[in-house]
Write a protein that holds these residues in place. Structure first.
Motif, PDB file in Angstrom:
ATOM      1  N   UNK A   1       6.861 -10.648 -12.716  1.00  0.00           N
ATOM      2  CA  UNK A   1       5.406 -10.749 -11.936  1.00  0.00           C
ATOM      3  C   UNK A   1       5.766 -10.502 -10.310  1.00  0.00           C
ATOM      4  N   UNK A   2       5.000  -9.983  -9.770  1.00  0.00           N
ATOM      5  CA  UNK A   2       4.645  -9.854  -8.350  1.00  0.00           C
ATOM      6  C   UNK A   2       3.702 -10.149  -7.880  1.00  0.00           C
ATOM      7  N   UNK A   3       3.353 -10.806  -6.593  1.00  0.00           N
ATOM      8  CA  UNK A   3       2.246 -10.957  -5.769  1.00  0.00           C
ATOM      9  C   UNK A   3       2.146 -10.104  -4.534  1.00  0.00           C
ATOM     10  N   UNK A   4       1.219 -10.156  -3.813  1.00  0.00           N
ATOM     11  CA  UNK A   4       1.148  -9.650  -2.383  1.00  0.00           C
ATOM     12  C   UNK A   4       2.055  -9.835  -1.582  1.00  0.00           C
ATOM     13  N   UNK A   5       2.829 -10.949  -1.404  1.00  0.00           N
ATOM     14  CA  UNK A   5       3.764 -11.299  -0.526  1.00  0.00           C
ATOM     15  C   UNK A   5       4.967 -10.548  -0.878  1.00  0.00           C
ATOM     16  N   UNK A   6       5.074 -10.547  -2.462  1.00  0.00           N
ATOM     17  CA  UNK A   6       6.516 -10.092  -2.985  1.00  0.00           C
ATOM     18  C   UNK A   6       6.524  -8.540  -2.722  1.00  0.00           C
ATOM     19  N   UNK A   7       5.160  -8.028  -2.705  1.00  0.00           N
ATOM     20  CA  UNK A   7       5.392  -6.568  -2.486  1.00  0.00           C
ATOM     21  C   UNK A   7       6.159  -6.336  -1.241  1.00  0.00           C
ATOM     22  N   UNK A   8       5.812  -6.949  -0.062  1.00  0.00           N
ATOM     23  CA  UNK A   8       6.555  -6.714   1.463  1.00  0.00           C
ATOM     24  C   UNK A   8       7.883  -7.191   1.245  1.00  0.00           C
ATOM     25  N   UNK A   9       8.162  -8.364   0.797  1.00  0.00           N
ATOM     26  CA  UNK A   9       9.566  -9.014   0.770  1.00  0.00           C
ATOM     27  C   UNK A   9      10.445  -8.036   0.054  1.00  0.00           C
ATOM     28  N   UNK A  10       9.933  -7.360  -1.301  1.00  0.00           N
ATOM     29  CA  UNK A  10      10.904  -6.902  -2.022  1.00  0.00           C
ATOM     30  C   UNK A  10      11.365  -5.445  -1.480  1.00  0.00           C
ATOM     31  N   UNK A  11      10.132  -4.737  -0.812  1.00  0.00           N
ATOM     32  CA  UNK A  11      10.434  -3.381  -0.162  1.00  0.00           C
ATOM     33  C   UNK A  11      11.376  -3.617   0.896  1.00  0.00           C
ATOM     34  N   UNK A  12      11.170  -4.714   1.717  1.00  0.00           N
ATOM     35  CA  UNK A  12      12.080  -4.945   3.047  1.00  0.00           C
ATOM     36  C   UNK A  12      13.570  -5.225   2.619  1.00  0.00           C
ATOM     37  N   UNK A  13      13.627  -5.942   1.320  1.00  0.00           N
ATOM     38  CA  UNK A  13      15.014  -6.169   0.761  1.00  0.00           C
ATOM     39  C   UNK A  13      15.738  -4.969   0.367  1.00  0.00           C
ATOM     40  N   UNK A  14      14.536  -4.158  -0.430  1.00  0.00           N
ATOM     41  CA  UNK A  14      15.161  -3.028  -1.195  1.00  0.00           C
ATOM     42  C   UNK A  14      15.555  -1.957  -0.078  1.00  0.00           C
ATOM     43  N   UNK A  15      15.042  -1.848   0.903  1.00  0.00           N
ATOM     44  CA  UNK A  15      15.366  -0.714   1.862  1.00  0.00           C
ATOM     45  C   UNK A  15      16.791  -0.718   2.344  1.00  0.00           C
ATOM     46  N   UNK A  16      17.518  -2.117   2.336  1.00  0.00           N
ATOM     47  CA  UNK A  16      18.959  -2.098   2.584  1.00  0.00           C
ATOM     48  C   UNK A  16      19.748  -0.984   1.380  1.00  0.00           C
ATOM     49  N   UNK A  17      19.398  -0.659   0.598  1.00  0.00           N
ATOM     50  CA  UNK A  17      20.046   0.006  -0.582  1.00  0.00           C
ATOM     51  C   UNK A  17      19.344   1.145  -1.003  1.00  0.00           C
ATOM     52  N   UNK A  18      17.960   1.236  -0.644  1.00  0.00           N
ATOM     53  CA  UNK A  18      17.197   2.166  -1.101  1.00  0.00           C
ATOM     54  C   UNK A  18      16.320   2.799   0.124  1.00  0.00           C
ATOM     55  N   UNK A  19      17.023   3.049   1.309  1.00  0.00           N
ATOM     56  CA  UNK A  19      15.971   3.503   2.613  1.00  0.00           C
ATOM     57  C   UNK A  19      15.164   4.619   2.347  1.00  0.00           C
ATOM     58  N   UNK A  20      14.202   4.571   3.346  1.00  0.00           N
ATOM     59  CA  UNK A  20      13.274   5.777   3.322  1.00  0.00           C
ATOM     60  C   UNK A  20      13.128   6.047   4.823  1.00  0.00           C
ATOM     61  N   UNK A  21      13.063   7.418   5.216  1.00  0.00           N
ATOM     62  CA  UNK A  21      13.177   7.713   6.758  1.00  0.00           C
ATOM     63  C   UNK A  21      11.954   8.616   7.226  1.00  0.00           C
ATOM     64  N   UNK A  22      11.259   7.951   7.967  1.00  0.00           N
ATOM     65  CA  UNK A  22      10.088   8.550   8.720  1.00  0.00           C
ATOM     66  C   UNK A  22      10.332   8.910  10.034  1.00  0.00           C
ATOM     67  N   UNK A  23       9.998  10.117  10.738  1.00  0.00           N
ATOM     68  CA  UNK A  23      10.199  10.453  12.076  1.00  0.00           C
ATOM     69  C   UNK A  23       9.246   9.399  12.784  1.00  0.00           C
ATOM     70  N   UNK A  24       8.153   9.251  12.359  1.00  0.00           N
ATOM     71  CA  UNK A  24       7.294   8.156  13.306  1.00  0.00           C
ATOM     72  C   UNK A  24       6.510   7.369  12.462  1.00  0.00           C
ATOM     73  N   UNK A  25       6.679   6.076  12.909  1.00  0.00           N
ATOM     74  CA  UNK A  25       5.684   5.115  12.200  1.00  0.00           C
ATOM     75  C   UNK A  25       4.581   4.635  13.069  1.00  0.00           C
TER      76      UNK A  25
END
Length: 708
Positions: free
Chosen positions: A190-214
């Motif tokens: 199960x994931x709730x709304x907070x989990x979405x942000x937390x898990x994306x943040x933590x996953x970015x360490x080994x699954x990064x995404x790149x944007x030229x501008x945010x």
């Protein structure tokens, strides 16, 4: 060239170099145009690919509007390739690529799981003389959710001990609850709304995404969790737009220090300021600036008025009591509609607390004036819609324990704990499938409620004795249950009520029929007509139409039944464009916050009015204690400064005419001596320069009282 439509400050901001840029965009200064101009500039002049741009907003409506405007400037093909949405929707899309089988659960589901864990705790086991009453499950969950948004380093227990000192002795128990809660969520997927942000943040360490501008809209409303996600994206170029004077969500975790410390947090950061206001006239802006100037100025800014007509000064409306205030404002609106070309949708009545809306809504209805009340209970939060979607969920996903619990909690004699035991019992009888547990249970299992240790599961929920199973045959008197189902060991639960037994049978029948339901709209029809939902509907109708003396108001009962039927028809309509059950359910969870419906005079909380503008604005109940709301302002760090920012937001919603209203008394709240509760005017009226008018009114009121 789209940039030609921008004013000087907007154009300078939109065309600034790559890097860390903060744009201070006060109310009505065209922040959306600036963001759209920035995106167009990046694509047309900086050769940035659309998919290399990330636009983060706080509502899907905001991102949709910006992308739509980009499409008009460039093309639909280009605009559709921009990665845009709320923090949660962007995280959801990212995580779906990492784990296609992830399942987003509603807050209601997650709260029920939390409660099932909370109820196992005996807070007094170690300390019989505990002087502090433990937080209830709902409040503890909300506190934990708030903690996730505002704290990045301390454990929940340590945070409780620091922020809620009176509960220090319970901090370790609270900590243990949330640890089990997180473990259980992970096990169930199960994931709730907070989990979405937390898990994306933590996953970015080994699954990064790149944007030229945010790009980040409404930057003043970000909390520490959202800020940590932005930082985890490691932006090389960041374009944040916001206004510290409109930071009004501290109660939800928003941290004004994030925008205040932008230049400290990012190297070589630049601050731009939009100065020209296109919304309000000079007298309205003068009032707003006079009051907000009493708050600390984080960045220098001075608004320039571009709208000079009509030059109408804000008007203070003073009434003797609340009833008179609501009645006279409704009459004033009726006169405005009658004698001008002002439309209902161009008028807004703003209030600090929802309690203020009831009287206004009633008075408008008396005069036949339609109204649209926003910020109240949303369509998807209504219990009937939640019930339909819970039944829907358990039918397509037999592993969803929370949906099962939500349904069976309605039936007499059952609660969270017993409903969970029934789910686990069916799972055991069906060898990890509640479907098989209902339709073809394993007859070799004598006690489906034994755990791996050989103990009854409900003994773990604070029962001090071992319950004995009771024969399913005790339900033979229930005519609706067939003989075959009477053999099912799920009916041997000692605490199962007649209603619970009947509904288990009807649930089995619904499961049998589900395989013939291929389209969402057909399944909703089937659920609506099921015995399970009929029972739930009956409970809701009775609870909503019951009077104080316990009797049923028959007229209200008919209205409630009609309202429930209308909501189900709307849900059916929403489902008609879907052919896949999971796609429909995920859309209902993610998109529920953006549904609005109806026409008429707008009734909004100040928070709900953010980002909107109206020709005529009434701000009601400007009395000390109501606005500012001293009780609410003391519950978070925003304090009186945030209440003042709320007033600033309310005032700057007005384009042409602004009415400020307060009353001296509340005649509906008579004290023992027959006198009504007295009010004092809001300090914001004093700060806004209305003291002389208030004093005249006070003298006039004193004369009237003396003459009586």
């Amino acid at each position: 060239m789209p940039l030609s439509t921008l004013n000087h400050n907007q154009r300078v901001s939109a065309t600034t170099d790559f890097g860390y840029n903060l744009v201070i965009a006060s109310a009505g200064t065209g922040k959306t145009s600036t963001i759209v101009g920035r995106i167009a500039h990046l694509i047309k002049n900086k050769e940035v690919k659309p998919e290399e741009i990330l636009l983060l907003t706080f509502t899907n409506k905001a991102s949709g509007e910006m992308i739509s405007r980009v499409a008009k400037l460039l093309s639909n093909n280009i605009a559709s390739r921009i990665v845009a949405g709320t923090f949660h929707s962007i995280s959801y899309k990212y995580l779906k690529q990492v784990d296609p089988n992830m399942l987003l659960k509603s807050e209601t589901d997650i709260k029920t799981l939390f409660r099932s864990i909370y109820e196992k705790r005996d807070f007094f086991a170690r300390n019989k003389d505990l002087s502090v009453k433990p937080y209830e499950s709902k409040h503890l969950y909300e506190l934990y959710s708030f903690y996730q948004n505002v704290e990045l380093t301390k454990s929940f227990g340590d945070w409780i001990a620091t922020e809620r000192e009176s509960h220090t002795t319970l901090a370790d128990i609270y900590e243990d609850i949330v640890l089990e809660f997180e473990t259980e969520k992970k096990k169930l997927g199960f994931l709730n709304f907070n989990d979405l942000l937390i898990k994306m943040r933590d996953n970015l360490t080994h699954n990064p995404v790149y944007y030229r501008e945010i790009l980040v809209d409404e930057y003043q409303d970000t909390n520490l969790l959202q800020d940590s996600l932005i930082r985890a994206l490691k932006p090389k170029s960041l374009f944040c737009v916001g206004d510290y004077d409109q930071s009004i969500y501290a109660f939800n975790g928003a941290n004004i220090s994030i925008i205040a410390n932008f230049t400290k947090n990012f190297d070589n950061a630049k601050v731009h300021t939009l100065t020209q206001n296109y919304r309000s006239t000079a007298p309205i802006l003068e009032l707003a600036n006079r009051v907000i100037a009493l708050n600390e100025r984080l960045y220098n800014k001075k608004l320039e008025v571009t709208k000079t007509h009509p030059n109408i000064h804000p008007k203070l409306l003073i009434y003797n009591d609340l009833y008179e205030q609501y009645e006279k404002i409704a009459e004033k609106i009726a006169e405005t509609i009658k004698h001008s070309n002002t439309k209902y949708e161009n008028i807004a009545i703003l209030f600090r607390n929802n309690i203020s809306a009831d009287g206004i809504e009633g008075e408008l209805r008396k005069l036949g004036i339609p109204s649209k009340r926003r910020g109240g209970l949303s369509f998807f939060d209504s219990r009937e819609i939640k019930a339909i979607l819970d039944i829907y969920t358990i039918l397509i996903n037999p592993r969803d324990m929370m949906a099962f619990i939500h349904i069976f909690e309605y039936f007499r004699g059952l609660g969270t704990a017993i409903s969970r035991e029934l789910f686990e019992g069916l799972n055991k009888l069906g060898n990890n499938s509640i479907y098989r547990g209902l339709l073809t249970p394993d007859k070799n299992i004598y006690n489906p409620f034994l755990n791996s240790a050989g103990r009854n599961s409900y003994q773990l929920l604070l029962f001090d004795y071992l319950e004995e199973l009771r024969p399913p045959s005790r339900f033979e008197h229930l005519k609706q249950i067939d003989k075959e189902f009477l053999q099912n060991k799920i009916l041997s639960h000692s605490k199962l009520s007649d209603d619970g037994a009947e509904m288990l049978f009807h649930f089995k029948e619904l499961v049998k029929d589900f395989k013939y339901m291929s389209e969402p709209k057909n399944l909703i029809d089937k659920i609506k007509d099921s015995e399970i939902f009929k029972y739930i509907k009956k409970v809701l109708v009775i609870s909503r139409s019951k009077m104080a003396n316990g009797e049923i108001n028959e007229a209200k009962k008919l209205d409630v039944e009609r309202s429930i039927s209308e909501k189900i028809e709307l849900l059916k309509h929403l489902s008609s464009v879907y052919r896949d059950h999971r796609a429909f359910l995920n859309a209902m969870v993610l998109g529920s916050k953006d549904l609005t419906k109806g026409e008429g005079v707008n009734l909004l909380t100040v928070h709900g009015s953010k980002g909107l503008e109206f020709k005529d604005v009434y701000i009601v109940d400007l009395m000390d204690g109501r606005f500012p709301n001293n009780r609410l302002s003391n519950q978070h760090d925003g304090g009186i400064d945030e209440e003042r920012r709320l007033f600033y937001v309310a005032v700057t919603r007005a384009e042409e005419r602004l009415y400020l209203s307060f009353s001296w008394a509340d005649q509906s709240d008579l004290k023992k001596d027959g006198k009504s509760r007295k009010f004092e005017p809001s300090q914001f009226l004093i700060e806004g320069g209305f003291s002389h008018i208030i004093e005249k009114s006070k003298l006039h009121l004193a004369k009237l009282t003396f003459n009586k």
